[in-house]
Design a protein around this motif. Structure first.
Motif, PDB file in Angstrom:
ATOM      1  N   ILE A   1      -5.242  -2.167  -3.026  1.00 37.47           N
ATOM      2  CA  ILE A   1      -5.093  -1.117  -2.028  1.00 37.47           C
ATOM      3  C   ILE A   1      -6.153  -1.210  -0.937  1.00 37.47           C
ATOM      4  O   ILE A   1      -5.895  -0.926   0.245  1.00 37.47           O
ATOM      5  CB  ILE A   1      -5.128   0.272  -2.718  1.00 37.47           C
ATOM      6  CG1 ILE A   1      -4.775   1.385  -1.724  1.00 37.47           C
ATOM      7  CG2 ILE A   1      -6.454   0.528  -3.362  1.00 37.47           C
ATOM      8  CD1 ILE A   1      -3.372   1.358  -1.253  1.00 37.47           C
ATOM      9  N   ALA A   2      -7.375  -1.621  -1.295  1.00 33.39           N
ATOM     10  CA  ALA A   2      -8.444  -1.751  -0.299  1.00 33.39           C
ATOM     11  C   ALA A   2      -8.119  -2.831   0.714  1.00 33.39           C
ATOM     12  O   ALA A   2      -8.393  -2.689   1.917  1.00 33.39           O
ATOM     13  CB  ALA A   2      -9.768  -2.056  -1.003  1.00 33.39           C
ATOM     14  N   ILE A   3      -7.517  -3.924   0.252  1.00 34.57           N
ATOM     15  CA  ILE A   3      -7.132  -5.006   1.169  1.00 34.57           C
ATOM     16  C   ILE A   3      -6.030  -4.532   2.105  1.00 34.57           C
ATOM     17  O   ILE A   3      -6.023  -4.855   3.299  1.00 34.57           O
ATOM     18  CB  ILE A   3      -6.683  -6.248   0.372  1.00 34.57           C
ATOM     19  CG1 ILE A   3      -7.843  -6.784  -0.478  1.00 34.57           C
ATOM     20  CG2 ILE A   3      -6.160  -7.332   1.302  1.00 34.57           C
ATOM     21  CD1 ILE A   3      -7.466  -7.964  -1.355  1.00 34.57           C
ATOM     22  N   SER A   4      -5.091  -3.756   1.585  1.00 34.02           N
ATOM     23  CA  SER A   4      -4.020  -3.224   2.429  1.00 34.02           C
ATOM     24  C   SER A   4      -4.590  -2.353   3.545  1.00 34.02           C
ATOM     25  O   SER A   4      -4.201  -2.477   4.715  1.00 34.02           O
ATOM     26  CB  SER A   4      -3.037  -2.408   1.584  1.00 34.02           C
ATOM     27  OG  SER A   4      -2.353  -3.220   0.663  1.00 34.02           O
ATOM     28  N   LEU A   5      -5.521  -1.473   3.201  1.00 28.81           N
ATOM     29  CA  LEU A   5      -6.145  -0.621   4.207  1.00 28.81           C
ATOM     30  C   LEU A   5      -6.922  -1.440   5.231  1.00 28.81           C
ATOM     31  O   LEU A   5      -6.896  -1.146   6.433  1.00 28.81           O
ATOM     32  CB  LEU A   5      -7.069   0.392   3.534  1.00 28.81           C
ATOM     33  CG  LEU A   5      -6.389   1.531   2.774  1.00 28.81           C
ATOM     34  CD1 LEU A   5      -7.408   2.328   1.978  1.00 28.81           C
ATOM     35  CD2 LEU A   5      -5.640   2.444   3.738  1.00 28.81           C
TER      36      LEU A   5
ATOM     37  N   GLY B   1       0.815  -1.213   0.000  1.00 31.30           N
ATOM     38  CA  GLY B   1       0.000   0.000   0.000  1.00 31.30           C
ATOM     39  C   GLY B   1       0.843   1.255   0.000  1.00 31.30           C
ATOM     40  O   GLY B   1       0.523   2.236  -0.697  1.00 31.30           O
ATOM     41  N   PHE B   2       1.927   1.238   0.763  1.00 33.16           N
ATOM     42  CA  PHE B   2       2.800   2.408   0.823  1.00 33.16           C
ATOM     43  C   PHE B   2       3.487   2.637  -0.522  1.00 33.16           C
ATOM     44  O   PHE B   2       3.614   3.784  -0.979  1.00 33.16           O
ATOM     45  CB  PHE B   2       3.836   2.193   1.927  1.00 33.16           C
ATOM     46  CG  PHE B   2       4.569   3.434   2.335  1.00 33.16           C
ATOM     47  CD1 PHE B   2       3.884   4.563   2.741  1.00 33.16           C
ATOM     48  CD2 PHE B   2       5.955   3.470   2.338  1.00 33.16           C
ATOM     49  CE1 PHE B   2       4.561   5.717   3.129  1.00 33.16           C
ATOM     50  CE2 PHE B   2       6.639   4.609   2.722  1.00 33.16           C
ATOM     51  CZ  PHE B   2       5.941   5.736   3.115  1.00 33.16           C
ATOM     52  N   ARG B   3       3.899   1.557  -1.183  1.00 35.60           N
ATOM     53  CA  ARG B   3       4.538   1.685  -2.494  1.00 35.60           C
ATOM     54  C   ARG B   3       3.535   2.197  -3.536  1.00 35.60           C
ATOM     55  O   ARG B   3       3.908   2.963  -4.435  1.00 35.60           O
ATOM     56  CB  ARG B   3       5.113   0.335  -2.912  1.00 35.60           C
ATOM     57  CG  ARG B   3       5.864   0.370  -4.244  1.00 35.60           C
ATOM     58  CD  ARG B   3       6.618  -0.919  -4.471  1.00 35.60           C
ATOM     59  NE  ARG B   3       7.800  -1.012  -3.629  1.00 35.60           N
ATOM     60  CZ  ARG B   3       8.148  -2.088  -2.935  1.00 35.60           C
ATOM     61  NH1 ARG B   3       7.391  -3.173  -2.974  1.00 35.60           N
ATOM     62  NH2 ARG B   3       9.253  -2.082  -2.210  1.00 35.60           N
ATOM     63  N   TRP B   4       2.281   1.793  -3.401  1.00 33.17           N
ATOM     64  CA  TRP B   4       1.250   2.294  -4.319  1.00 33.17           C
ATOM     65  C   TRP B   4       1.139   3.812  -4.245  1.00 33.17           C
ATOM     66  O   TRP B   4       0.946   4.486  -5.265  1.00 33.17           O
ATOM     67  CB  TRP B   4      -0.097   1.659  -3.983  1.00 33.17           C
ATOM     68  CG  TRP B   4      -1.239   2.234  -4.784  1.00 33.17           C
ATOM     69  CD1 TRP B   4      -1.654   1.856  -6.023  1.00 33.17           C
ATOM     70  CD2 TRP B   4      -2.093   3.325  -4.383  1.00 33.17           C
ATOM     71  NE1 TRP B   4      -2.719   2.636  -6.436  1.00 33.17           N
ATOM     72  CE2 TRP B   4      -2.999   3.545  -5.442  1.00 33.17           C
ATOM     73  CE3 TRP B   4      -2.177   4.110  -3.252  1.00 33.17           C
ATOM     74  CZ2 TRP B   4      -3.973   4.527  -5.380  1.00 33.17           C
ATOM     75  CZ3 TRP B   4      -3.142   5.113  -3.192  1.00 33.17           C
ATOM     76  CH2 TRP B   4      -4.022   5.301  -4.252  1.00 33.17           C
ATOM     77  N   SER B   5       1.271   4.371  -3.039  1.00 35.13           N
ATOM     78  CA  SER B   5       1.154   5.819  -2.888  1.00 35.13           C
ATOM     79  C   SER B   5       2.285   6.554  -3.606  1.00 35.13           C
ATOM     80  O   SER B   5       2.127   7.707  -3.995  1.00 35.13           O
ATOM     81  CB  SER B   5       1.138   6.197  -1.403  1.00 35.13           C
ATOM     82  OG  SER B   5       2.395   5.962  -0.804  1.00 35.13           O
TER      83      SER B   5
END
Length: 253
Positions: free
Chosen positions: A223-227, A210-214
């Motif tokens: 990303i929803a699963i990461s959150l 998720g952090f790399r996606w940002s």
């Protein structure tokens, strides 16, 4: 809410941070800079790109997560363990403050320190690689949630530890290996299919993804699963802390 009590604990912890600035800030920044030099230069010369991103830039989110996770746990665990060690925790328990105010003070300070270190390392990264952040608001949100979540986790470790050695066990033997195996220096899509499935059982994968996606708009996990995983871990830590203070386990005895 006794805001004066929260502020007193928070201010005391932040003062300790700045009194030990070499150990608290300079040391992790220098260590991360060495990672940039070794991995970015030595390995980066052999691996030019990962999914269209230069290898030096690709490892930045993982390096920040490595420092933030370990620093969040270390700061929070030591912050609450030291009052237990010298006996001042009983004064805190006897004071007219709730467990919420105690947690806000100690965890808030630990999360602030880790956030500060993470942002300093991010600034340092610009000296080594060309870096762009596609979703800066999401980056700050992920960094904040990670700092708070793992500061809560470190707070639990500090409450439960019996000695200083136990404070170091989880960061050294659990968190650091999970970060290295969680895609901090590579994409899990580079692994064989079977190992990709195994990697998904590593909770740190979701944080780094998720952090790399940002940063780059690409992720190994939705990303929803990461959150959702971060929120679940946060709720679990809060539940354990509530139970610990509710029963007095490792606090009043």
């Amino acid at each position: 809410m006794n805001l004066q009590a929260v502020w007193s604990i928070y201010r005391s912890e932040m003062r300790r941070f700045f009194r030990t600035i070499t150990q608290s800030l300079i040391s992790p920044v220098l260590s991360t800079s060495l990672y940039f030099i070794v991995f970015g230069a030595a390995i980066g010369s052999r691996i030019q790109e990962v999914e269209g991103i230069s290898y030096g830039a690709f490892i930045v989110p993982g390096l920040i997560m490595l420092s933030v996770l370990t620093q969040s746990i270390s700061n929070a665990s030591f912050g609450i363990y030291f009052p237990k060690f010298i006996g001042s925790i009983y004064e805190v328990n006897a004071a007219p403050v709730s467990f919420i105010e105690i947690v806000l003070g100690y965890v808030g300070a630990a999360a602030t320190k880790s956030m500060f270190i993470g942002l300093i390392i991010l600034g340092t990264a610009f000296f080594f690689v060309d870096l762009t952040i596609q979703h800066p608001a999401a980056m700050v949100a992920f960094l904040t949630l990670t700092c708070i979540s793992f500061s809560l986790f470190g707070f639990i470790i500090g409450l439960w530890s019996k000695n200083f050695e136990q404070l170091q066990l989880v960061p050294l033997l659990v968190i650091t290996p999970l970060v290295f195996l969680g895609g901090s220096f590579y994409s899990i899509s580079m692994l064989p299919e079977g190992w990709q499935t195994v990697a998904l059982f590593n909770p740190v994968v979701y944080l780094i993804s998720g952090f790399r996606w940002s940063f780059f708009g690409m992720a190994d996990v939705n990303i929803a699963i990461s959150l959702m995983m971060i929120a679940l871990f946060l709720a679990l830590c809060l539940g354990i802390i509530w139970w610990t203070f509710r029963t007095g386990f490792k606090i009043r005895s």
